[in-house]
Write an enzyme that holds these catalytic residues in place. Structure first.
Site, PDB file in Angstrom:
ATOM      1  N   GLU A 197       0.819  -1.206   0.000  1.00 43.58           N
ATOM      2  CA  GLU A 197       0.000   0.000   0.000  1.00 43.58           C
ATOM      3  C   GLU A 197       0.853   1.257   0.000  1.00 43.58           C
ATOM      4  OE1 GLU A 197      -3.143  -1.671   3.249  1.00 43.58           O
ATOM      5  OE2 GLU A 197      -1.929   0.051   3.755  1.00 43.58           O
ATOM      6  N   CYS A 249       3.149   8.313   2.102  1.00 46.90           N
ATOM      7  CA  CYS A 249       3.698   7.283   2.976  1.00 46.90           C
ATOM      8  C   CYS A 249       3.998   6.060   2.104  1.00 46.90           C
ATOM      9  CB  CYS A 249       2.644   6.980   4.047  1.00 46.90           C
ATOM     10  SG  CYS A 249       3.151   5.719   5.192  1.00 46.90           S
ATOM     11  N   CYS A 297       6.590  -7.572   6.563  1.00 45.71           N
ATOM     12  CA  CYS A 297       7.753  -7.150   7.352  1.00 45.71           C
ATOM     13  C   CYS A 297       8.249  -8.371   8.112  1.00 45.71           C
ATOM     14  CB  CYS A 297       7.357  -6.042   8.337  1.00 45.71           C
ATOM     15  SG  CYS A 297       8.756  -5.353   9.251  1.00 45.71           S
ATOM     16  N   CYS A 300       6.476  -6.375  15.445  1.00 43.90           N
ATOM     17  CA  CYS A 300       6.058  -5.471  16.509  1.00 43.90           C
ATOM     18  C   CYS A 300       4.601  -5.804  16.829  1.00 43.90           C
ATOM     19  CB  CYS A 300       6.203  -4.023  16.065  1.00 43.90           C
ATOM     20  SG  CYS A 300       7.903  -3.653  15.558  1.00 43.90           S
ATOM     21  N   CYS A 343       1.531  -3.809  15.460  1.00 47.94           N
ATOM     22  CA  CYS A 343       1.547  -3.449  14.041  1.00 47.94           C
ATOM     23  C   CYS A 343       0.933  -4.550  13.196  1.00 47.94           C
ATOM     24  CB  CYS A 343       2.980  -3.179  13.586  1.00 47.94           C
ATOM     25  SG  CYS A 343       3.097  -2.894  11.812  1.00 47.94           S
ATOM     26  N   CYS A 392      -2.041   0.669   9.050  1.00 45.58           N
ATOM     27  CA  CYS A 392      -1.350   0.274   7.829  1.00 45.58           C
ATOM     28  C   CYS A 392      -1.440  -1.242   7.676  1.00 45.58           C
ATOM     29  CB  CYS A 392       0.085   0.793   7.794  1.00 45.58           C
ATOM     30  SG  CYS A 392       1.182   0.283   9.079  1.00 45.58           S
TER      31      CYS A 392
HETATM   32  N1  SAH Z   1       9.121  -0.362   9.941  1.00 46.56           N
HETATM   33  C1  SAH Z   1       9.313   1.014  10.145  1.00 46.56           C
HETATM   34  C2  SAH Z   1       8.429   1.905   9.296  1.00 46.56           C
HETATM   35  C3  SAH Z   1       7.006   1.464   9.096  1.00 46.56           C
HETATM   36  S1  SAH Z   1       5.908   1.598  10.447  1.00 46.56           S
HETATM   37  C4  SAH Z   1       9.145   1.364  11.618  1.00 46.56           C
HETATM   38  O1  SAH Z   1       8.708   0.505  12.364  1.00 46.56           O
HETATM   39  O2  SAH Z   1       9.501   2.466  11.993  1.00 46.56           O
HETATM   40  C5  SAH Z   1       5.630   3.348  10.609  1.00 46.56           C
HETATM   41  C6  SAH Z   1       5.199   3.779  12.013  1.00 46.56           C
HETATM   42  O3  SAH Z   1       3.855   3.349  12.289  1.00 46.56           O
HETATM   43  C7  SAH Z   1       6.064   3.185  13.097  1.00 46.56           C
HETATM   44  O4  SAH Z   1       6.379   4.133  14.086  1.00 46.56           O
HETATM   45  C8  SAH Z   1       5.162   2.119  13.657  1.00 46.56           C
HETATM   46  O5  SAH Z   1       5.573   1.749  14.927  1.00 46.56           O
HETATM   47  C9  SAH Z   1       3.807   2.768  13.586  1.00 46.56           C
HETATM   48  N2  SAH Z   1       2.671   1.845  13.679  1.00 46.56           N
HETATM   49  C10 SAH Z   1       2.592   0.593  13.219  1.00 46.56           C
HETATM   50  N3  SAH Z   1       1.381   0.062  13.497  1.00 46.56           N
HETATM   51  C11 SAH Z   1       0.684   1.004  14.139  1.00 46.56           C
HETATM   52  C12 SAH Z   1      -0.638   1.072  14.680  1.00 46.56           C
HETATM   53  N4  SAH Z   1      -1.466   0.046  14.605  1.00 46.56           N
HETATM   54  N5  SAH Z   1      -1.032   2.231  15.271  1.00 46.56           N
HETATM   55  C13 SAH Z   1      -0.198   3.286  15.324  1.00 46.56           C
HETATM   56  N6  SAH Z   1       1.051   3.293  14.829  1.00 46.56           N
HETATM   57  C14 SAH Z   1       1.490   2.165  14.246  1.00 46.56           C
HETATM   58 FE1  SF4 Z   2       7.707  -3.907  10.747  1.00 48.45          FE
HETATM   59 FE2  SF4 Z   2       5.453  -2.857  11.674  1.00 48.45          FE
HETATM   60 FE3  SF4 Z   2       7.510  -3.207  13.325  1.00 48.45          FE
HETATM   61 FE4  SF4 Z   2       7.649  -1.306  11.432  1.00 48.45          FE
HETATM   62  S1  SF4 Z   2       6.217  -1.360  13.153  1.00 48.45           S
HETATM   63  S2  SF4 Z   2       9.237  -2.809  11.960  1.00 48.45           S
HETATM   64  S3  SF4 Z   2       6.478  -2.321   9.772  1.00 48.45           S
HETATM   65  S4  SF4 Z   2       6.361  -4.849  12.271  1.00 48.45           S
END
Ligand code: SAH
Ligand code: SF4
Length: 407
Positions: free
Chosen positions: A123, A136, A143, A147, A150, A382
């Site tokens: 996306e 974005c 990934c 996390c 996420c 996302c």
């Molecule tokens: N992998 C990279 C970039 C992609 S995620 C990273 O982790 O930084 C981009 C941002 O969105 C990151 O700060 C991530 O922690 C946050 N994020 C992911 N899932 C989320 C959610 N469900 N609600 C709010 N922020 C989220």
């Molecule tokens: Fe991967 Fe989501 Fe963690 Fe970013 S926040 S490193 S996209 S699992």
């Protein structure tokens, strides 16, 4: 094995780059040097290559040409030779959603691992404001990191995007928004005011961990920042990482963009759970890499992202510890309300708690904008558009695709 003294740390990246490249490759995303090599392949004499590469670069990245016939300053013969071997294709758009607030999401289909195999999906999200438009961009399909808050981390399939697929996301946004020189700008809710580019900023905050696909991301961002082309200044490009420490210095020295760190916790025991990469690179090591980030200054601060999870990381003691930890680092703090997704057990902190947390951060001298949730009506977190579409049958996907084509 002999060890090499003073060797650079091994480049960390995801070892998964499986896909079938198309028979006719696209020129989108190639460096100028690689473009000149392609011209050599089709017999352009060496003395003309640089000039020809420059012309093609201009048509591609200033005018947004989608076929070689538009390149009227290039001879007909050369256009035909180019069209026989290459394309100017961007990734296929299989769905587009426009939110009432102007936020747009495009679901893109990329070549799969085997011919006929299910395509890979990513996306791209566009967030307009009056004075800017932020795109974005995704760096990987899925990934490898997991996390817990996420949604992307729950997706099994992972592959690295190529530079063309990363630049292609910017091209698609500019195509769809009419954001090329001479193009008619798309009208719509929330777009930036006249005179401001529709896509003026890029954040590498889509799907994937950009520093596990370092070289492709670096090469793509060089194309995006090129002053004779897409021309988005490095100060308007922010790369977000969950903390791949060995590649942080290289991000500064080889890309020169702004850095965002997904911190999300102030204690290792909690960050080990929320951002499991923390077990490899602990907070102390991560912040040490931040302190020496090339180009860091009060005018070029690092953004620390902190997702607000109810009862998990949102106590006022956490806020005070956050301020203490970041002392001495030119920093911005971005508090992000958690975007819930189906199946998650986490909840977003209460608004009052976010306000109190943000006040402590503010009183310590940081502007602490709380990122307003955008595009809530078109799937919040996302990775969600992708998952919803994967559940569709092949026929439904075709229909979506047809819809995208007739826009
Ligand atoms: N992998 C990279 C970039 C992609 S995620 C990273 O982790 O930084 C981009 C941002 O969105 C990151 O700060 C991530 O922690 C946050 N994020 C992911 N899932 C989320 C959610 N469900 N609600 C709010 N922020 C989220
Ligand atoms: Fe991967 Fe989501 Fe963690 Fe970013 S926040 S490193 S996209 S699992």
């Amino acid at each position: 094995m002999t060890s090499v003294p003073n060797a650079q740390p091994a480049l960390e990246k995801t070892p998964l780059e499986r896909f079938v490249a198309p028979d006719k490759p696209s020129l989108v995303g190639l460096s100028r040097a690689a473009l000149a090599e392609k011209l050599a392949e089709i017999g352009v004499p060496e003395r003309a290559r640089r000039m020809r590469a420059q012309q093609i670069w201009h048509w591609l990245y200033v005018r947004g040409a989608q076929d070689f016939d538009r390149m009227t300053s290039v001879s007909k013969d050369l256009r035909a030779a180019l069209a026989a071997r290459f394309t100017l294709a961007r990734p296929d758009v299989v769905a587009e959603q426009v939110s009432a607030d102007g936020t747009r999401k495009w679901l893109l289909q990329l070549p799969g691992e085997h011919p006929g195999e299910k395509p890979h999906l990513v996306e791209t999200v566009y967030i307009p404001e009056t004075d800017r438009g932020t795109l974005c961009v995704s760096s990987q399909v899925g990934c490898t990191l997991t996390c817990v808050f996420c949604h992307t981390g729950t997706q099994r399939l992972v592959r690295n995007l190529t530079p063309g697929e990363i630049v292609g996301q910017i091209m698609i946004a500019r195509d769809r928004l009419g954001d090329w020189t001479d193009a008619a700008r798309t009208a719509g809710a929330g777009l930036p005011v006249e005179g401001v580019r529709a896509v003026s900023n890029i954040v590498m905050m889509g799907m994937g961990e950009p520093l596990y696909n370092f070289e492709a991301v670096r090469d793509a961002l060089h194309v995006a920042a090129d002053g004779d082309g897409i021309s988005i200044s490095r100060r308007r490009i922010t790369l977000s990482t969950s903390g791949v420490v060995p590649n942080i210095a290289r991000t500064g020295s080889e890309i020169g963009c702004m850095l965002a760190i997904s911190l999300h916790a102030v204690r290792d025991d909690l960050r080990d759970i929320l951002v499991p990469l923390n077990r490899k690179y602990q907070i102390g090591e991560l912040l040490a890499a931040c302190r020496t980030y090339p180009g860091l200054s009060n005018a070029r601060r690092i953004t620390f992202e902190y997702v607000m999870l109810k009862g998990v990381n949102d106590s006022l003691a956490d806020a005070r510890e956050l301020v203490r930890l970041l002392k001495g680092i030119p920093a911005k703090i971005n508090l992000i309300p958690f975007n819930p997704w189906p199946g998650t057990t986490y909840e977003c902190s209460d608004w009052e708690q976010i306000e109190q947390f943000s006040e402590i951060v503010f009183n310590a001298g940081y502007a602490s904008p709380v990122r307003t949730p955008r595009g809530r009506d078109i799937f919040a977190a996302c990775g969600q558009l992708k998952s919803a579409t994967e559940k569709l049958s092949a026929r439904e996907r075709m229909a979506l695709r047809a819809m995208a084509m007739t826009d």
